[in-house]
Design an enzyme around this catalytic site. Structure first.
Site, mmCIF file in Angstrom:
data_model
loop_
_atom_site.group_PDB
_atom_site.id
_atom_site.type_symbol
_atom_site.label_atom_id
_atom_site.label_comp_id
_atom_site.label_asym_id
_atom_site.label_seq_id
_atom_site.Cartn_x
_atom_site.Cartn_y
_atom_site.Cartn_z
ATOM 1 N N ARG A 116 0.126 -1.070 -0.150
ATOM 2 C CA ARG A 116 -0.125 0.336 -0.217
ATOM 3 C C ARG A 116 0.882 1.098 -0.397
ATOM 4 O O ARG A 116 0.676 2.411 -0.386
ATOM 5 C CB ARG A 116 -1.055 -0.318 1.025
ATOM 6 C CG ARG A 116 -2.034 1.554 1.450
ATOM 7 C CD ARG A 116 -3.237 1.068 1.883
ATOM 8 N NE ARG A 116 -3.351 0.119 2.962
ATOM 9 C CZ ARG A 116 -2.749 0.546 4.224
ATOM 10 N NH1 ARG A 116 -2.680 1.213 4.532
ATOM 11 N NH2 ARG A 116 -2.716 -0.958 4.899
ATOM 12 N N TYR A 169 -13.257 17.543 -16.902
ATOM 13 C CA TYR A 169 -13.827 16.149 -16.741
ATOM 14 C C TYR A 169 -14.791 16.481 -15.345
ATOM 15 O O TYR A 169 -15.097 16.826 -14.666
ATOM 16 C CB TYR A 169 -12.832 15.435 -16.092
ATOM 17 C CG TYR A 169 -13.185 14.319 -16.405
ATOM 18 C CD1 TYR A 169 -13.674 13.232 -16.847
ATOM 19 C CD2 TYR A 169 -13.011 13.469 -15.535
ATOM 20 C CE1 TYR A 169 -13.910 11.559 -17.398
ATOM 21 C CE2 TYR A 169 -13.170 11.563 -15.113
ATOM 22 C CZ TYR A 169 -13.815 10.986 -15.980
ATOM 23 O OH TYR A 169 -14.028 9.594 -15.790
ATOM 24 N N ASP A 215 -4.203 18.868 -14.516
ATOM 25 C CA ASP A 215 -5.060 17.237 -15.081
ATOM 26 C C ASP A 215 -3.835 17.227 -16.423
ATOM 27 O O ASP A 215 -4.763 18.324 -17.505
ATOM 28 C CB ASP A 215 -6.230 17.281 -15.125
ATOM 29 C CG ASP A 215 -6.355 16.136 -15.856
ATOM 30 O OD1 ASP A 215 -6.187 15.430 -15.978
ATOM 31 O OD2 ASP A 215 -7.355 15.352 -15.240
ATOM 32 N N LYS A 273 -5.502 6.505 -19.824
ATOM 33 C CA LYS A 273 -5.622 7.005 -21.054
ATOM 34 C C LYS A 273 -4.293 6.939 -21.770
ATOM 35 O O LYS A 273 -4.083 5.797 -22.061
ATOM 36 C CB LYS A 273 -5.906 8.698 -20.731
ATOM 37 C CG LYS A 273 -6.730 9.338 -20.117
ATOM 38 C CD LYS A 273 -8.552 8.225 -20.552
ATOM 39 C CE LYS A 273 -9.857 8.433 -19.477
ATOM 40 N NZ LYS A 273 -9.911 9.576 -18.546
#
Ligand code: PLP
Length: 402
Positions: free
Chosen positions: A66, A119, A191, A216
């Site tokens: 983690r 977005y 972003d 993406k």
């Protein structure tokens, strides 16, 4: 062989070279050409003392996946290098990257200033998520940096935007916005999903953080979800230990890290082809009598073409356009298509087409879409890697039929 750094007397290597080699020496892994996949949740300590020292941060080593994993660590170092940043942190999705970063630092009473267009899920996080925790979000038109000058105040902790923005391709001037934000003590988050570090490197232009949906272009093959946060080393340690370890648990699978490392090897090549195909599609659409308007940064008719030329080394793979007749006509074009896939997401080998008002941006109300520059008839194309003549033929057939 190119390893963790350039010898000081060598010229800096190019992006494709670094995307393939940076940070990995096969001789450290039995000569394996491809970095190994470390599928492990936990790590054995050689002695109890060593374990204690690793936990205390006095000795390097992995504790639990983690917090860190060797396959993911290579991915993070490679992305940081490509972005020209000190450090990076990989996450389970783009939304995982955005939330882990914000939950590390936000406190109630803080304010965020953001662009009009975002977005859909980022917009939902800002409008419906943060508002429940006493965080104020103000949307301004960031294509004019003067608007930030009037909106910013001493409670503004972050300035956040996408460039190009999803879905309408607005471009924001990273250097100009960063200067204004820093003058009043705010930090800038960009972003960079649409541009990728091949096209734009926001940190070099003054941004403090970059976030990505690695789902993406970075992954590039439509087979995974992942995200990345990029920034200063000290802050990436904070986002890792607070944002990921404690507040979100948005941990990437090492398997997905390996797939992204594979995707990175062709990132520059793919961005060149995506950009070349998108340019031809945009030009065809702009000249077509059935098309109302086209937004593509590479077109000379694009209102922000000059800024795009300064800030982007290529114009990327995404096009926004509207068919005459708006929503209904756009839908008819989408349903007349063959070969081109009707799907959300972007940056894959396949050309994808979708309708933001009924799909990715349904998180806005119709009134919000109108106020935020997302018209009801806007159709988004993610230009794939197919032969461009086939994409053009499919689109032309659909435009004629619809
Ligand atoms: C897809 C996308 C996101 C969210 O990423 P996920 O990987 O789907 O969580 C964030 N920002 C932009 C610009 C995107 O296109």
């Amino acid at each position: 062989m190119s390893n963790t750094s350039n010898a000081s007397n060598n010229p800096p290597e190019g992006l494709a070279t670094r995307a393939i080699h940076f940070g990995y020496n096969p001789q450290d892994e039995h000569g394996a050409l491809t970095p190994p996949l470390h599928l492990t949740s936990t790590y054995a300590f050689e002695t109890a003392e060593a374990g204690g020292e690793i936990f205390a941060g006095e000795r390097e080593g992995f504790v639990y996946s983690r917090v860190g994993n060797p396959t993911t660590d290579l991915l993070e170092r490679r992305i940081a290098n490509l972005e020209g940043a000190e450090a990076a942190l990989a996450t389970s999705s783009g939304m995982g990257a955005i939330t882990a970063l914000f939950w590390t630092y936000l406190e109630s009473g803080d304010e965020i200033i953001t662009d009009l267009t975002l977005y859909g899920c980022t917009f939902a996080l800002f409008s419906h998520g943060f508002s429940r925790f006493g965080i104020k979000v103000t949307h301004i038109d960031m294509t004019d940096p003067a608007n930030l000058e009037s909106a910013i105040n001493d409670k503004t902790k972050f300035v956040y935007f996408e460039t190009p923005a999803n879905p309408n391709m607005r471009i924001v001037d990273i250097a100009a916005i960063s200067r204004i934000a820093h003058a009043s003590g705010a930090q800038v988050i960009v972003d960079n999903t649409y541009a990728t570090p091949i096209i734009t490197r926001p940190i070099e232009l003054g941004a403090d953080f970059v976030v990505h949906s690695a789902t993406k272009y970075l992954g590039g093959h439509g087979d995974l979800l992942a995200g990345i946060v990029v920034g200063r080393l000290e802050q990436m340690i904070e986002v890792r230990t607070i944002g990921i370890k404690d507040m979100t648990g948005a941990v990437i699978s090492p398997f997905n890290s390996m797939l992204i490392l594979r995707g990175l090897k062709t990132l520059e090549l793919r961005m060149e082809r995506h950009s070349a195909n998108a340019m031809e599609i945009a030009q065809m659409l702009a000249a077509h009598t059935a098309v109302d308007w086209v937004n593509y940064p590479g077109l000379e008719s694009f209102t922000q073409h000059d800024l795009a030329t300064r800030q982007m080394s290529m114009f990327g793979g995404i096009i926004a356009f509207e068919v005459k007749g708006g929503f209904d006509a756009g839908n008819r074009v989408m349903y007349a298509l063959n070969m081109i896939t009707r799907a959300v997401s972007l940056g894959d080998a396949e050309t994808l087409i979708q309708h933001p008002a009924s799909m990715t941006h349904i998180t806005y109300t119709e009134e919000e879409r109108a106020a935020h520059g997302i018209s009801e008839g806007l159709v988004r194309i993610s230009a794939g890697l197919e032969n461009v003549d086939d994409i053009l033929a499919a689109l032309q057939r659909a435009l004629t039929q619809a």
